[in-house]
Design an enzyme around this catalytic site. Sequence first.
Site, PDB file in Angstrom:
ATOM      1  N   CYS A 160       0.896  -1.176  -0.118  1.00 27.78           N
ATOM      2  CA  CYS A 160      -0.088  -0.099  -0.111  1.00 27.78           C
ATOM      3  C   CYS A 160       0.791   1.213   0.071  1.00 27.78           C
ATOM      4  O   CYS A 160       1.804   1.371   0.902  1.00 27.78           O
ATOM      5  CB  CYS A 160      -1.111  -0.241   1.386  1.00 27.78           C
ATOM      6  SG  CYS A 160      -1.831   1.831   1.546  1.00 27.78           S
ATOM      7  N   THR A 161       0.653   2.226  -0.931  1.00 30.05           N
ATOM      8  CA  THR A 161       1.390   3.148  -1.006  1.00 30.05           C
ATOM      9  C   THR A 161       1.327   4.292   0.176  1.00 30.05           C
ATOM     10  O   THR A 161       2.075   4.786   0.598  1.00 30.05           O
ATOM     11  CB  THR A 161       1.033   4.291  -2.439  1.00 30.05           C
ATOM     12  OG1 THR A 161       0.942   3.425  -3.447  1.00 30.05           O
ATOM     13  CG2 THR A 161       1.733   5.474  -2.300  1.00 30.05           C
TER      14      THR A 161
END
Length: 122
Positions: free
Chosen positions: A14-15
Amino acid sequence: MTSGQTEIWHNPRCTKSRNATAHLDETGVEYTVRRYLDDPPTVEELRAVLARLGAEPWDITRTSEQIAKDLGMAGWGRAETDREQWLAALAQHPKLIQRPIVLTADGGAVVARDEESLRSLD
């Protein structure tokens, strides 16, 4: 969750989660990483985190996930009597939990999805 230590519930894919760990690194905060998808929180742990966040389980649920749609969560109630159903679903399907959640050493917590939330960790 270790008392007195900052912990991040992290998904490395997840960024936003990667941004939160980068922010913690840049600000020199010592922390531990919990890969909550591999090490899902229990219902009791979720209750404790929600208390720290001042939130309800539906507040930290990723309702756009396919599993949420499959479970019909959009139609679930959001009253005190519905809390256990939500908690059980989050414990059973940790992918539904918003990320990242940062539990601070001082007993606070934040869902660190944006710059303002990240700055609150400083």
